[in-house]
Design an enzyme around this catalytic site. Structure first.
Site, PDB file in Angstrom:
ATOM      1  N   HIS A  32       0.473  -1.455  -0.135  1.00  0.00           N
ATOM      2  CA  HIS A  32      -0.149   0.148   0.013  1.00  0.00           C
ATOM      3  C   HIS A  32       0.876   1.555  -0.115  1.00  0.00           C
ATOM      4  O   HIS A  32       2.185   1.478   0.318  1.00  0.00           O
ATOM      5  CB  HIS A  32      -1.020  -0.362   1.023  1.00  0.00           C
ATOM      6  CG  HIS A  32      -1.977  -1.041   1.335  1.00  0.00           C
ATOM      7  ND1 HIS A  32      -3.140  -0.980   2.152  1.00  0.00           N
ATOM      8  CD2 HIS A  32      -2.310  -1.924   0.351  1.00  0.00           C
ATOM      9  CE1 HIS A  32      -4.161  -0.968   1.340  1.00  0.00           C
ATOM     10  NE2 HIS A  32      -3.683  -2.556   0.215  1.00  0.00           N
TER      11      HIS A  32
ATOM     12  N   GLU B  17       1.003   4.340   1.463  1.00  0.00           N
ATOM     13  CA  GLU B  17       1.041   4.554   3.200  1.00  0.00           C
ATOM     14  C   GLU B  17       2.095   3.706   3.530  1.00  0.00           C
ATOM     15  O   GLU B  17       3.161   4.361   3.969  1.00  0.00           O
ATOM     16  CB  GLU B  17       0.294   4.452   3.943  1.00  0.00           C
ATOM     17  CG  GLU B  17      -1.033   5.119   3.652  1.00  0.00           C
ATOM     18  CD  GLU B  17      -1.653   4.231   3.052  1.00  0.00           C
ATOM     19  OE1 GLU B  17      -1.644   3.532   1.946  1.00  0.00           O
ATOM     20  OE2 GLU B  17      -3.430   5.086   2.972  1.00  0.00           O
TER      21      GLU B  17
ATOM     22  N   CYS C 222      -6.436   2.499   5.020  1.00  0.00           N
ATOM     23  CA  CYS C 222      -6.632   1.444   5.858  1.00  0.00           C
ATOM     24  C   CYS C 222      -6.554   0.954   6.824  1.00  0.00           C
ATOM     25  O   CYS C 222      -4.953   1.163   7.383  1.00  0.00           O
ATOM     26  CB  CYS C 222      -6.309  -0.126   4.838  1.00  0.00           C
ATOM     27  SG  CYS C 222      -4.627  -0.515   4.919  1.00  0.00           S
TER      28      CYS C 222
ATOM     29  N   CYS D 108      -1.935  -0.050   7.625  1.00  0.00           N
ATOM     30  CA  CYS D 108      -1.344   1.170   7.196  1.00  0.00           C
ATOM     31  C   CYS D 108      -1.603   2.357   8.142  1.00  0.00           C
ATOM     32  O   CYS D 108      -0.625   2.943   8.600  1.00  0.00           O
ATOM     33  CB  CYS D 108      -1.701   2.137   5.930  1.00  0.00           C
ATOM     34  SG  CYS D 108      -1.333   1.267   4.524  1.00  0.00           S
TER      35      CYS D 108
HETATM   36 ZN   LIG Z   1      -3.211   0.234   3.304  1.00  0.00          ZN
END
Ligand SMILES: [Zn+2]
Length: 155
Positions: free
Chosen positions: A52, A54, A82, A85
């Site tokens: 991801h 982040e 999310c 993260c």
């Molecule tokens: Zn994430």
């Protein structure tokens, strides 16, 4: 501190990432007005569910500082982080998190098929109840990465 400027940058990175075959998300870590880490969603390119934006930005920022403490830094994300993260942000003691579009907006505006929809199964605390300030600033173009995403996936 021009939060919108940094958010606009993450949104543009997300648009470019979609055009390059990646997912519609990007993030940067900024300290003292300088980008010390950046990332875009590479989940499908790398077959890595943890790739991801982040998380990659936090990794790069920590490597840059030679520290796992980002308490003096800000995480800017094109989309609301999310739980994974958010967990990484807590582990890195990120000072603040700003994001341009909420997960609900992302779900409403992007045609995510599974397992992408599984990005958002979380039921964590409401943003205002979290320990790290978690602030949405709606920017012009915050939804553009999803329009690009839909365009690419309808072709
Ligand atoms: Zn994430």
């Amino acid at each position: 501190m021009n939060h919108k400027k940094w958010l606009d940058k993450t949104v543009q990175m997300a648009v470019d990432n979609v055009k390059n075959g990646g997912g519609p998300f990007a993030a940067i870590v900024v300290k003292d007005g300088k980008i010390i880490g950046s990332g875009t969603n590479l989940v499908h390119q790398h077959n890595d569910p943890s790739a991801h934006a982040e998380l990659l930005a936090i990794r790069e920022a920590c490597a840059e500082l030679g520290s796992t403490n980002l308490s003096s830094a800000i995480l800017y994300a094109s989309g609301e982080p999310c739980p994974m993260c958010l967990g990484a942000a807590y582990w890195a003691s990120v000072g603040n998190i700003y994001y341009a579009c909420s997960k609900n907006e992302a779900l409403q505006h992007a045609n995510f098929s599974n397992p992408l929809a599984a990005y958002f199964p979380d039921q964590e605390k409401a943003p205002e109840d979290r320990q790290i300030p978690f602030i949405q600033i709606s920017t012009n173009g915050a939804l553009t990465p999803f329009h690009e995403w839909n365009k690419r996936n309808n072709e």
